[in-house]
Design a protein around this motif. Sequence first.
Motif, mmCIF file in Angstrom:
data_model
loop_
_atom_site.group_PDB
_atom_site.id
_atom_site.type_symbol
_atom_site.label_atom_id
_atom_site.label_comp_id
_atom_site.label_asym_id
_atom_site.label_seq_id
_atom_site.Cartn_x
_atom_site.Cartn_y
_atom_site.Cartn_z
ATOM 1 N N VAL A 172 2.989 -4.933 4.782
ATOM 2 C CA VAL A 172 4.023 -5.964 4.975
ATOM 3 C C VAL A 172 5.023 -5.927 3.825
ATOM 4 N N ASP A 173 4.556 -5.760 2.590
ATOM 5 C CA ASP A 173 5.462 -5.672 1.445
ATOM 6 C C ASP A 173 6.430 -4.506 1.614
ATOM 7 N N SER A 174 5.915 -3.372 2.027
ATOM 8 C CA SER A 174 6.767 -2.200 2.197
ATOM 9 C C SER A 174 7.814 -2.443 3.274
ATOM 10 N N ARG A 175 7.408 -3.118 4.361
ATOM 11 C CA ARG A 175 8.330 -3.358 5.480
ATOM 12 C C ARG A 175 9.409 -4.344 5.077
ATOM 13 N N LEU A 176 9.035 -5.345 4.324
ATOM 14 C CA LEU A 176 10.021 -6.345 3.910
ATOM 15 C C LEU A 176 11.023 -5.746 2.939
ATOM 16 N N ILE A 177 10.605 -4.886 2.092
ATOM 17 C CA ILE A 177 11.526 -4.277 1.139
ATOM 18 C C ILE A 177 12.522 -3.380 1.862
ATOM 19 N N VAL A 178 12.119 -2.686 2.877
ATOM 20 C CA VAL A 178 12.980 -1.732 3.569
ATOM 21 C C VAL A 178 13.869 -2.427 4.578
ATOM 22 N N GLU A 179 13.267 -3.264 5.475
ATOM 23 C CA GLU A 179 14.027 -3.823 6.591
ATOM 24 C C GLU A 179 14.188 -5.334 6.508
ATOM 25 N N GLN A 180 13.624 -5.969 5.544
ATOM 26 C CA GLN A 180 13.722 -7.420 5.340
ATOM 27 C C GLN A 180 13.093 -8.216 6.462
ATOM 28 N N ARG A 181 12.340 -7.556 7.345
ATOM 29 C CA ARG A 181 11.646 -8.285 8.405
ATOM 30 C C ARG A 181 10.430 -7.500 8.872
ATOM 31 N N VAL A 182 9.517 -8.251 9.472
ATOM 32 C CA VAL A 182 8.286 -7.669 9.986
ATOM 33 C C VAL A 182 8.055 -8.218 11.388
ATOM 34 N N THR A 183 7.722 -7.335 12.348
ATOM 35 C CA THR A 183 7.456 -7.766 13.720
ATOM 36 C C THR A 183 5.996 -7.562 14.073
ATOM 37 N N ALA A 184 5.539 -8.319 15.076
ATOM 38 C CA ALA A 184 4.146 -8.207 15.526
ATOM 39 C C ALA A 184 3.881 -6.850 16.158
ATOM 40 N N GLU A 185 4.962 -6.312 16.865
ATOM 41 C CA GLU A 185 4.761 -5.008 17.501
ATOM 42 C C GLU A 185 4.474 -3.932 16.462
ATOM 43 N N PHE A 186 5.120 -4.046 15.306
ATOM 44 C CA PHE A 186 4.916 -3.040 14.274
ATOM 45 C C PHE A 186 3.506 -3.118 13.671
ATOM 46 N N LEU A 187 2.996 -4.332 13.497
ATOM 47 C CA LEU A 187 1.699 -4.506 12.849
ATOM 48 C C LEU A 187 0.506 -4.391 13.802
ATOM 49 N N ARG A 188 0.789 -4.449 15.142
ATOM 50 C CA ARG A 188 -0.331 -4.470 16.083
ATOM 51 C C ARG A 188 -1.176 -3.194 15.981
ATOM 52 N N ASP A 189 -0.516 -2.060 15.736
ATOM 53 C CA ASP A 189 -1.261 -0.810 15.631
ATOM 54 C C ASP A 189 -2.016 -0.676 14.308
ATOM 55 N N GLN A 190 -1.754 -1.570 13.356
ATOM 56 C CA GLN A 190 -2.374 -1.496 12.049
ATOM 57 C C GLN A 190 -3.667 -2.310 11.949
ATOM 58 N N VAL A 191 -3.976 -3.113 12.978
ATOM 59 C CA VAL A 191 -5.139 -3.998 12.952
ATOM 60 C C VAL A 191 -6.140 -3.523 14.010
ATOM 61 N N ALA A 192 -7.398 -3.435 13.644
ATOM 62 C CA ALA A 192 -8.442 -3.016 14.589
ATOM 63 C C ALA A 192 -8.589 -4.035 15.700
ATOM 64 N N GLU A 193 -9.096 -3.557 16.858
ATOM 65 C CA GLU A 193 -9.145 -4.422 18.048
ATOM 66 C C GLU A 193 -10.077 -5.617 17.862
ATOM 67 N N ASP A 194 -11.141 -5.453 17.097
ATOM 68 C CA ASP A 194 -12.115 -6.534 16.963
ATOM 69 C C ASP A 194 -11.770 -7.494 15.819
ATOM 70 N N ARG A 195 -10.555 -7.362 15.236
ATOM 71 C CA ARG A 195 -10.175 -8.230 14.138
ATOM 72 C C ARG A 195 -8.946 -9.074 14.537
ATOM 73 N N TYR A 196 -8.813 -10.170 13.840
ATOM 74 C CA TYR A 196 -7.684 -11.102 14.042
ATOM 75 C C TYR A 196 -6.976 -11.264 12.699
ATOM 76 N N ALA A 197 -5.643 -11.086 12.701
ATOM 77 C CA ALA A 197 -4.853 -11.160 11.459
ATOM 78 C C ALA A 197 -3.709 -12.159 11.622
ATOM 79 N N VAL A 198 -3.418 -12.905 10.571
ATOM 80 C CA VAL A 198 -2.304 -13.880 10.522
ATOM 81 C C VAL A 198 -1.482 -13.558 9.271
ATOM 82 N N ILE A 199 -0.162 -13.283 9.489
ATOM 83 C CA ILE A 199 0.738 -12.998 8.370
ATOM 84 C C ILE A 199 1.710 -14.158 8.267
ATOM 85 N N ARG A 200 1.727 -14.831 7.144
ATOM 86 C CA ARG A 200 2.644 -15.970 6.894
ATOM 87 C C ARG A 200 3.666 -15.531 5.865
ATOM 88 N N ILE A 201 4.934 -15.464 6.366
ATOM 89 C CA ILE A 201 6.069 -15.065 5.528
ATOM 90 C C ILE A 201 6.961 -16.290 5.331
#
Length: 424
Positions: free
Chosen positions: A51-80
């Motif tokens: 997320v830090d890398s994405r914010l520095i480059v594009e100043q925003r983060v989308t769920a579509e971008f992070l969905r492939d980064q999280v395993a199917e059996d896990r749940y993640a919440v990003i608060r920006i």
Amino acid sequence: MRRRLIQSTLAVVLVVIAVFGVSLVIVETRTISESARERVESEAVRLASIVDSRLIVEQRVTAEFLRDQVAEDRYAVIRIPGQPPIEIGSKPDGDVISASAPGEEGETVTVQEPRSSVTREVGRTLLIIGLVALLAVIAAVLLALRQANRLASPLTDLAETAERLGSGDPRPRHRRYGVPELDRVADVLDASAERIARMLTAERRLAADASHQLRTPLTALSMRLEEITLTDDPETVKEEATIALTQVERLTDVVERLLTNSRDPRTGSAVTFDLDDVIQQQLAEWRPAYRSAGRAIVSSGKRHLQAVGTPGAVAQVLAALIENSLMHGGGTVALRTRVTGNQVVVEVTDEGPGVPADLGSRIFERAISGHNSTGIGLAVARDLAEADGGRLEMLQAKPAVFGLFLSRTPPQKSRDDGGRQTIR
């Protein structure tokens, strides 16, 4: 014994499994839980870095971008800051393992994993431990059965051996089992069997020898007593009674000699004696029997010879030879004395057919006889002769000539290292 050995072995294995198995389960459960927490924390840190890398480059983060980064059996919440929370995956129900990691741009990443995954992994571990424990129990039972059979079968066999000894069968079995303690017991039982066999053989031999050796003195004594009952002449009664007393003394000597030989056939009480006295005593004793059979018994050779031996034993040897000639020989029986070197020889011969060729080399063996007799007379005679340092031999087969060799030199006494006198 088999059941007790199996039960004890199984109890030991179960105790070991209980002690080490429970400890292993506790350690493995704690290890799996710690490993799951470390995975979740590592996942949260990794997502925060992305997320830090994405914010520095594009100043925003989308769920579509992070969905492939999280395993199917896990749940993640990003608060920006300044943006709505981004949720990836399905929020798990029930107990969860949660970890949060802050980012350099002020964001917070929280990762959750359901504790059921840890429970499933712990269950698989417990199943593996249970299977290993079951295999250990089965192996222990099989090993206990093998050991029980290895120990119980020899013990049963040894018990049968002891029972055979008690029932009078002294044959050693010579079986060994590969277990030092059991082999030691088998050695002792075999040694006991051999000693019992020797004792039984000695007892049977003593009984046979006594039966054979006492027969002639008892017969002679009966004849003298019959003479006493048939006469009224006091002088004759006195003479026959004196002869009967002599027979009783000889009978006593025969019994003592048999008992001595049964204990140790080498113990002789050799002395120097007049050979003529023994020969004349035998002639007087056997003459009535030969007269009844229509035969004669005579003596010849050198007179007044001194020999070394036990007079009673020499008399028994001559009696055996004379009786053998009476039963198996023919014609006149002659006792001839001569000297050869340092030995006195008494030859006993008759005019019969002699010794069969097939018995010549075995004539002095026990139970060997050509005319259905006991077959122990000559064997006993040879033993008696050898006990006094002499020897008995068959000098000629046809006609039969037996020679009794006796020493003319008195035994020399010397002292051994313990100060005791020995005879050489």
